[in-house]
Design an enzyme around this catalytic site. Structure first.
Site, short mmCIF file in Angstrom:
data_model
loop_
_atom_site.label_atom_id
_atom_site.label_comp_id
_atom_site.label_asym_id
_atom_site.label_seq_id
_atom_site.Cartn_x
_atom_site.Cartn_y
_atom_site.Cartn_z
N LYS A 62 43.18 30.99 47.51
CA LYS A 62 43.75 29.65 47.71
C LYS A 62 42.97 28.86 48.74
CE LYS A 62 48.40 31.54 47.41
NZ LYS A 62 49.24 32.36 48.29
N LYS A 117 36.77 37.24 46.34
CA LYS A 117 38.08 37.14 45.66
C LYS A 117 38.41 35.67 45.38
CE LYS A 117 42.05 37.44 47.92
NZ LYS A 117 43.38 37.71 48.43
N LYS A 147 40.49 37.77 57.35
CA LYS A 147 41.09 36.45 57.62
C LYS A 147 40.83 35.98 59.04
CE LYS A 147 44.30 35.94 53.90
NZ LYS A 147 45.61 35.65 53.38
N1 AQP Z 1 42.06 37.00 43.41
C1 AQP Z 1 43.16 37.70 43.15
N2 AQP Z 1 43.18 38.59 42.15
C2 AQP Z 1 44.30 39.31 41.87
N3 AQP Z 1 45.46 39.18 42.57
C3 AQP Z 1 45.48 38.30 43.59
N4 AQP Z 1 46.45 37.94 44.46
C4 AQP Z 1 45.96 36.99 45.30
N5 AQP Z 1 44.68 36.72 45.00
C5 AQP Z 1 44.35 37.51 43.94
C6 AQP Z 1 47.81 38.49 44.44
O1 AQP Z 1 48.72 37.41 44.41
C7 AQP Z 1 49.92 37.78 45.11
C8 AQP Z 1 50.31 36.69 46.06
O2 AQP Z 1 49.29 36.51 47.01
P1 AQP Z 1 49.62 35.83 48.39
O3 AQP Z 1 50.48 34.67 48.19
O4 AQP Z 1 50.11 36.83 49.35
O5 AQP Z 1 48.28 35.27 48.87
P2 AQP Z 1 46.92 35.88 49.16
O6 AQP Z 1 46.69 37.27 48.67
O7 AQP Z 1 46.67 35.69 50.59
O8 AQP Z 1 46.17 34.88 48.24
P3 AQP Z 1 44.87 34.19 48.47
O9 AQP Z 1 44.63 33.29 47.35
O10 AQP Z 1 43.82 35.21 48.75
O11 AQP Z 1 45.13 33.32 49.74
P4 AQP Z 1 44.19 33.09 50.96
O12 AQP Z 1 43.14 32.17 50.48
O13 AQP Z 1 45.09 32.49 51.97
O14 AQP Z 1 43.65 34.43 51.34
C9 AQP Z 1 49.64 39.11 45.80
O15 AQP Z 1 50.25 40.16 45.08
C10 AQP Z 1 48.14 39.24 45.74
O16 AQP Z 1 47.73 40.59 45.64
#
Ligand code: AQP
Length: 333
Positions: free
Chosen positions: A201, A198, A114
């Site tokens: 968001k 992955k 990140k």
């Molecule tokens: N691609 C994914 N596959 C499976 N599980 C996922 N999670 C996130 N992306 C995937 C799971 O969703 C839960 C909540 O995630 P979060 O709100 O903590 O956000 P994150 O992991 O930071 O999600 P993003 O989409 O990857 O956001 P950005 O783009 O900001 O990095 C967690 O249990 C996570 O494992």
């Protein structure tokens, strides 16, 4: 055995199929377990580790709570609340950061991904994010934490922090060392545009993900445009890892149908992608469209959502304030 479940989702907008299949689907199954005590948190303190627009953040907090409810979590059975309403999270995070080692945090791959190349410009909050996550979990004596595969390393760190605190303050088993609950299969959903990335968001391309607020037409269009290759559908799972986009789409299909990968492969063996994509769109629409409609309905009733979050925060606060009181005493405050 009854389980104490805690997990969180960041209110950073664009909740997607990865969040659903990796985490929220599991929350729903666990919350229907009669003996389980479940706490699901909208982790807004985590969200501000990267810059947020305050108005958007407020909207996203409600939308995340609405997504929990629309996916099938009953707010009368589980606690749904937002993290910033319970001050013990921030306090516990500070205390735990004083027992955590910099070397441990330096190994966290999510921070490296990140923060990118310019680590010096990342916030201190983004760096210490996993310590706040440990505080969230440990305040509630959670025994099990359902997360996607990407959070595995943070949970291992949480276990190390709990053990170190217990050792440093000479209190065996005071902080409960939690078990991760990560689905063995399909726990990492990949981008529709790049099977090695992955689903996320923050991906600038909306075509890379299925949002939980997408409607039928958008879902069908995104699956139509999802990256595949020039061969036919695979005959077996041999060498499937060399076709990451195909493996990902088959994984999504299998997860939604609650069947294993082999069954899905057999269903579409040597068929054209168009046939598979049509079926995949159907199962996606069947699952996501009702959730999307329910989210929209709930968002029209802001008063109801705020009431759920307030009541949830009061319940969470009751548990967390007791734990932080004990922590303060142990530390010598
Ligand atoms: N691609 C994914 N596959 C499976 N599980 C996922 N999670 C996130 N992306 C995937 C799971 O969703 C839960 C909540 O995630 P979060 O709100 O903590 O956000 P994150 O992991 O930071 O999600 P993003 O989409 O990857 O956001 P950005 O783009 O900001 O990095 C967690 O249990 C996570 O494992």
């Amino acid at each position: 055995m009854s389980k104490k479940i805690f997990s969180g989702v960041q209110p950073t907008g664009n909740l997607h199929l990865g969040n659903y299949l990796g985490a929220i689907k599991n929350f729903v199954e666990l919350s229907s377990g009669k003996d389980n005590q479940c706490i699901f948190c909208v982790v807004d303190l985590h969200a501000i580790t990267v810059k947020q627009n305050p108005k958007e953040l407020k909207k996203n907090i409600r939308e995340t709570a609405a997504t929990f409810i629309a996916s099938g979590i009953d707010p009368n059975q589980s606690i749904i609340f937002n993290q910033s309403m319970v001050s013990a999270h921030a306090e516990a995070a500070w205390i735990l950061s004083c027992v955590s080692k910099i070397g441990w945090l330096n190994r966290m791959t999510q921070f490296k991904e990140k923060a990118g190349k310019d680590k010096e410009k990342a916030s201190i909050g983004l760096y210490s994010y996993p310590v706040l996550m440990a505080a969230d979990i440990l305040l509630y004596d959670a025994t099990h934490v359902p997360v996607g595969d990407d959070q595995k390393q943070h949970l291992e760190l949480c276990r190390d922090i709990a053990q170190k605190f217990n050792n440093d303050y000479n209190v065996t088993d005071f902080l409960q060392v939690p078990e991760p609950l990560i689905h063995k299969k399909f726990s990492r959903i990949m981008s529709l545009k790049d099977g090695k990335k992955k689903m996320s968001k923050s991906d600038p391309s909306d075509l890379s993900r299925i949002n939980l607020t997408d409607q039928k037409d958008e879902i069908v269009n995104k699956i139509k445009k999802a990256k595949t290759d020039n061969s036919l559908m695979p005959e077996n799972s041999k060498n499937l890892n060399k076709r990451p986009e195909v493996e990902n789409l088959l994984g999504i299909y299998s997860s939604l149908k609650n069947q294993n990968l082999e069954e899905s492969i057999n269903e579409f063996q040597r068929k054209n992608f168009s046939e598979f994509k049509e079926k995949l769109s159907d199962v996606l629409v069947e699952k996501i469209d009702p959730i999307s409609k329910e989210i929209k309905k709930l968002l029209d009733d802001v008063k109801y959502l705020d009431k759920i979050l307030l009541e949830g925060s009061n319940k969470a606060n009751e548990i967390a304030s007791k734990k932080i009181k004990e922590i303060r005493k142990l530390v010598g405050f």
